[in-house]
Design a protein around this motif. Structure first.
Motif, PDB file in Angstrom:
ATOM      1  N   SER A  25       0.880  -1.074   0.132  1.00 33.70           N
ATOM      2  CA  SER A  25      -0.008  -0.109  -0.107  1.00 33.70           C
ATOM      3  C   SER A  25       0.821   1.300   0.037  1.00 33.70           C
ATOM      4  CB  SER A  25      -0.837  -0.035   1.361  1.00 33.70           C
ATOM      5  OG  SER A  25      -0.149   0.439   2.406  1.00 33.70           O
ATOM      6  N   SER A  26       0.545   2.351   0.174  1.00 36.26           N
ATOM      7  CA  SER A  26       0.964   3.724   0.061  1.00 36.26           C
ATOM      8  C   SER A  26       1.519   3.937   1.491  1.00 36.26           C
ATOM      9  CB  SER A  26       0.178   4.775  -0.396  1.00 36.26           C
ATOM     10  OG  SER A  26      -0.972   4.986   0.435  1.00 36.26           O
ATOM     11  N   ASN A  27       1.308   2.905   2.463  1.00 34.41           N
ATOM     12  CA  ASN A  27       1.980   3.097   3.783  1.00 34.41           C
ATOM     13  C   ASN A  27       3.362   3.127   3.573  1.00 34.41           C
ATOM     14  OD1 ASN A  27       2.673   3.252   6.503  1.00 34.41           O
ATOM     15  ND2 ASN A  27       1.098   2.057   7.075  1.00 34.41           N
ATOM     16  N   ARG A  30       5.411   0.652   6.224  1.00 32.13           N
ATOM     17  CA  ARG A  30       5.371  -0.639   6.099  1.00 32.13           C
ATOM     18  C   ARG A  30       6.682  -1.230   5.249  1.00 32.13           C
ATOM     19  NH1 ARG A  30       1.384  -3.081   9.084  1.00 32.13           N
ATOM     20  NH2 ARG A  30       1.929  -5.022   7.465  1.00 32.13           N
ATOM     21  N   ALA A  31       7.081  -2.352   5.422  1.00 27.70           N
ATOM     22  CA  ALA A  31       8.220  -2.828   4.741  1.00 27.70           C
ATOM     23  C   ALA A  31       8.019  -3.083   3.561  1.00 27.70           C
ATOM     24  CB  ALA A  31       8.643  -4.189   5.572  1.00 27.70           C
ATOM     25  N   ALA A  32       6.500  -3.437   3.001  1.00 21.30           N
ATOM     26  CA  ALA A  32       6.545  -3.989   1.713  1.00 21.30           C
ATOM     27  C   ALA A  32       6.740  -2.568   0.780  1.00 21.30           C
ATOM     28  CB  ALA A  32       5.140  -4.029   1.527  1.00 21.30           C
ATOM     29  N   GLU A  54      -4.313   1.004  -4.456  1.00 24.40           N
ATOM     30  CA  GLU A  54      -3.549   2.269  -4.399  1.00 24.40           C
ATOM     31  C   GLU A  54      -2.444   2.366  -5.638  1.00 24.40           C
ATOM     32  OE1 GLU A  54      -3.625   3.955  -0.135  1.00 24.40           O
ATOM     33  OE2 GLU A  54      -2.571   2.092  -0.241  1.00 24.40           O
ATOM     34  N   THR A  55      -2.287   3.510  -6.011  1.00 24.01           N
ATOM     35  CA  THR A  55      -1.126   3.493  -6.879  1.00 24.01           C
ATOM     36  C   THR A  55       0.121   3.753  -5.900  1.00 24.01           C
ATOM     37  OG1 THR A  55      -2.352   4.657  -8.413  1.00 24.01           O
ATOM     38  CG2 THR A  55       0.071   5.323  -8.402  1.00 24.01           C
ATOM     39  N   ARG A  60      -0.130   1.615 -10.857  1.00 19.64           N
ATOM     40  CA  ARG A  60      -1.280   1.298 -10.507  1.00 19.64           C
ATOM     41  C   ARG A  60      -1.507   0.160  -9.817  1.00 19.64           C
ATOM     42  NH1 ARG A  60      -6.129  -0.456 -14.364  1.00 19.64           N
ATOM     43  NH2 ARG A  60      -7.754  -0.579 -12.829  1.00 19.64           N
ATOM     44  N   GLY A  61      -2.349   0.212  -8.678  1.00 21.64           N
ATOM     45  CA  GLY A  61      -2.468  -1.079  -7.978  1.00 21.64           C
ATOM     46  C   GLY A  61      -3.872  -1.836  -8.276  1.00 21.64           C
ATOM     47  N   TYR A  62      -4.101  -2.946  -7.981  1.00 22.80           N
ATOM     48  CA  TYR A  62      -5.126  -3.588  -8.099  1.00 22.80           C
ATOM     49  C   TYR A  62      -5.641  -4.471  -6.906  1.00 22.80           C
ATOM     50  CZ  TYR A  62      -3.686  -3.175 -12.939  1.00 22.80           C
ATOM     51  OH  TYR A  62      -3.205  -2.696 -14.109  1.00 22.80           O
ATOM     52  N   PRO A  63      -6.895  -4.684  -6.766  1.00 25.04           N
ATOM     53  CA  PRO A  63      -7.219  -5.291  -5.526  1.00 25.04           C
ATOM     54  C   PRO A  63      -6.867  -6.867  -5.236  1.00 25.04           C
ATOM     55  CG  PRO A  63      -9.151  -5.142  -7.293  1.00 25.04           C
ATOM     56  CD  PRO A  63      -7.838  -4.527  -7.735  1.00 25.04           C
TER      57      PRO A  63
END
Length: 135
Positions: A25-27, A30-32, A54-55, A60-63
């Motif tokens: 995510s855009s957080n 977070r390690a990701a 989220e982008t 672009r992100g996907y669910p």
């Protein structure tokens, strides 16, 4: 050990450059987020997979994995171990070439299922650490 050096090298250098990062995510805390940035710097195309879609890092992100409209080479898993097996099964179903479970993500049954399906797999390792050791 769930990621011998030859498999790690193969996933990072030979299997392709499109990495779906499940849990990204855009957080920025977070390690990701940090790992995805490292993968990008090494030429990987990251695809954020998160319910918020989220982008992240300009991509672009996907669910979900099955919502991605193009081929994915590697599925990098940043969800807890209880959910990781389902993600590995989805990676198999979308035709990914490999699955990578991050540090602390362990599901030995999913590892065996994924390998039996013909995918390369690494578990309880971090590609951002491993990719730096290839230089």
């Amino acid at each position: 050990m769930y990621g011998d050096p030859a498999t790690i090298r193969k996933i990072l250098t030979e299997l392709g450059d499109t990495w779906a990062v499940v849990g990204l995510s855009s957080n920025q805390q977070r390690a990701a987020y940090g790992v995805a940035g490292v993968l990008q710097r090494f030429g990987k195309r990251i695809v954020p997979v998160h319910p918020k879609a989220e982008t992240v890092h300009g991509e672009r992100g996907y669910p979900s994995l099955d919502a991605i409209p193009f081929d994915v080479d590697v599925v990098d898993v940043f969800v807890n171990s209880a959910l990781a097996g389902q993600v590995a099964d989805e990676a198999v179903s979308i035709g990914a070439k490999a699955v990578w479970f991050q540090l602390g993500v362990i599901d030995e049954t999913a590892y065996e299922r994924t390998r039996a399906a013909g995918l390369d797999m690494v578990m309880d390792r971090c590609p951002a650490i491993e990719i730096n050791s290839l230089r």
